[in-house]
Design an enzyme around this catalytic site. Structure first.
Site, mmCIF file in Angstrom:
data_model
loop_
_atom_site.group_PDB
_atom_site.id
_atom_site.type_symbol
_atom_site.label_atom_id
_atom_site.label_comp_id
_atom_site.label_asym_id
_atom_site.label_seq_id
_atom_site.Cartn_x
_atom_site.Cartn_y
_atom_site.Cartn_z
ATOM 1 N N HIS A 1 -4.873 -6.073 -0.853
ATOM 2 C CA HIS A 1 -3.809 -6.595 -2.126
ATOM 3 C C HIS A 1 -2.708 -7.623 -1.103
ATOM 4 O O HIS A 1 -2.404 -7.447 -0.136
ATOM 5 C CB HIS A 1 -3.113 -5.549 -2.805
ATOM 6 C CG HIS A 1 -4.201 -5.087 -4.001
ATOM 7 N ND1 HIS A 1 -4.066 -3.995 -4.482
ATOM 8 C CD2 HIS A 1 -5.200 -5.784 -4.597
ATOM 9 C CE1 HIS A 1 -5.108 -3.958 -5.463
ATOM 10 N NE2 HIS A 1 -5.686 -4.769 -5.432
ATOM 11 N N CYS B 1 -5.664 -3.982 -10.867
ATOM 12 C CA CYS B 1 -7.088 -3.532 -10.237
ATOM 13 C C CYS B 1 -6.724 -2.251 -9.821
ATOM 14 O O CYS B 1 -5.530 -1.861 -9.437
ATOM 15 C CB CYS B 1 -7.001 -4.465 -9.008
ATOM 16 S SG CYS B 1 -8.222 -3.993 -7.707
ATOM 17 N N HIS C 1 -10.412 -12.117 -8.046
ATOM 18 C CA HIS C 1 -9.732 -10.713 -7.413
ATOM 19 C C HIS C 1 -10.709 -10.175 -6.830
ATOM 20 O O HIS C 1 -10.505 -9.551 -5.723
ATOM 21 C CB HIS C 1 -8.763 -10.258 -8.396
ATOM 22 C CG HIS C 1 -8.080 -9.219 -7.925
ATOM 23 N ND1 HIS C 1 -6.851 -9.103 -7.334
ATOM 24 C CD2 HIS C 1 -8.322 -7.672 -7.578
ATOM 25 C CE1 HIS C 1 -6.318 -8.007 -6.887
ATOM 26 N NE2 HIS C 1 -7.273 -7.246 -6.964
ATOM 27 N N GLU C 2 -11.752 -9.473 -7.782
ATOM 28 C CA GLU C 2 -12.534 -8.440 -6.971
ATOM 29 C C GLU C 2 -13.412 -8.956 -6.018
ATOM 30 O O GLU C 2 -13.649 -8.175 -5.133
ATOM 31 C CB GLU C 2 -13.273 -7.738 -8.079
ATOM 32 C CG GLU C 2 -12.441 -6.957 -9.174
ATOM 33 C CD GLU C 2 -11.374 -6.183 -8.717
ATOM 34 O OE1 GLU C 2 -11.712 -5.592 -7.780
ATOM 35 O OE2 GLU C 2 -10.492 -5.917 -9.371
ATOM 36 N N HIS D 1 -11.950 -8.643 -2.714
ATOM 37 C CA HIS D 1 -12.215 -7.295 -2.234
ATOM 38 C C HIS D 1 -13.678 -7.177 -1.518
ATOM 39 O O HIS D 1 -13.774 -6.514 -0.381
ATOM 40 C CB HIS D 1 -12.119 -6.269 -3.072
ATOM 41 C CG HIS D 1 -10.491 -5.943 -3.457
ATOM 42 N ND1 HIS D 1 -9.286 -5.940 -2.614
ATOM 43 C CD2 HIS D 1 -9.946 -5.793 -4.732
ATOM 44 C CE1 HIS D 1 -8.561 -5.594 -3.451
ATOM 45 N NE2 HIS D 1 -8.745 -5.545 -4.628
#
Length: 317
Positions: free
Chosen positions: A282, A118, A272-273, A276
């Site tokens: 992280h 990432c 994952h994104e 965010h």
């Protein structure tokens, strides 16, 4: 990966960095943005090798190296000297990823650096005002980690100031850029549904891209957000902290639905994104979805660390 995402990588060569032969590494394709690592193994403090400056740029972007200026305020890290600062940055990186902190570019460190990831930075330099907060179960307060990590807390992290969506904004709409590849839409939708199961958020798809809270699309190279993609085998995707809402895939990567050899799972990267987008930074827990590195041919779901992190961020049990 403080409302900052993504970035690239770099590599170098020193013919006689070490007196002993080093283990052979699988050669990286020359087209990869990480191909410079093919020539980098064995470099250590005191070496002066063409390309070291590229490595410094990499560590600066991801938060491991401070930019230093001289008395006339010019950058003085734009050189190929493997100095004390670079050695310290490498040790910090090794410590963050639970590697032996030798401060040298040994094979395991190079292997870690060469893994696609990432583009959001891992840690941030306190002098810029961009700090990451990590939670420690032994302390009710959040501990601020500056450039030096005396030890890494193996837990979730937050963006500076614990950026999050306001309590009144729990119904979030998402939309796809019109040019988005069709096979990505279902995996992204499933990823939103997964996060919804463990949070108070309710996500709904809308066709109004401009007015959506969260915007997903595929881009390549310099695509106007200040964080250009670096081509196949480098930065896979990036997203911005709340309440920006942008989530970008690198369209030049090899994507797939599910675990396909040599390709990256669209849903795993979306999980994952989206983390965010909701405010998580992280994690240093390798099995967590918020761990910054992703291997091809694999899938991953939410880990207890991810779930606990999002609950702490939004003060929920």
């Amino acid at each position: 990966m403080a409302n900052k995402p993504l970035i690239l990588a770099f590599f170098i060569f020193l013919p006689l960095c070490l007196s002993l032969p080093l283990p052979e590494l699988p050669e990286l394709p020359r087209v990869s943005p990480f191909a410079f690592l093919n020539d980098l193994q064995g470099c250590k403090k005191g070496d002066n090798v063409k390309g070291i400056s590229k490595l410094k740029n990499f560590f600066h972007y991801y938060g491991y190296l401070n930019r230093r200026t001289n008395v006339t305020s010019y950058m003085n890290d734009d050189n190929d000297v493997f100095d004390d600062h670079l050695e310290f940055a490498i040790k910090t990186y090794q410590q963050y990823f639970h590697l032996n902190p030798t401060g040298t570019l040994n094979p395991e460190t190079i292997s870690q650096l060469a893994t696609p990831r990432c583009g959001v930075p891992d840690i941030v330099n306190g002098t810029t005002g961009r700090l990451l907060f990590e939670h420690d179960d032994d302390d009710d307060d959040d501990r601020v980690h500056h450039y030096h990590l005396p030890h890494v807390v193996s837990h979730y992290a937050f963006f500076p100031g614990k950026r999050r969506w306001p309590s009144s904004k729990y119904r979030l709409t998402y939309a796809f850029l019109p040019s988005t590849r069709k096979d990505a839409k279902a995996p992204v939708t499933r990823a939103f549904a997964t996060w919804a199961r463990y949070t108070h958020f309710k996500f709904s798809l809308t066709t109004n891209y401009k007015r959506a809270n969260l915007k997903i699309g595929f881009y390549k190279g310099n695509h106007g957000d200040g964080y250009p993609f670096d081509g196949p085998g480098g930065t896979l995707a990036h997203a911005f902290a709340p309440t920006d809402g942008r989530f970008h895939y690198d369209s030049t990567e090899k994507w797939a639905v599910g675990a396909v050899k040599g390709r990256y799972d669209l849903q795993t990267v979306a999980l994952h994104e989206i983390g965010h987008l909701l405010g998580l930074g992280h994690s240093t827990v390798k099995n967590a979805i918020m761990y910054p590195y992703i291997k091809s041919g694999t899938t991953k779901g939410l880990n207890a660390d991810d779930i606990k992190g999002i609950k702490v961020l939004y003060n929920r049990r």
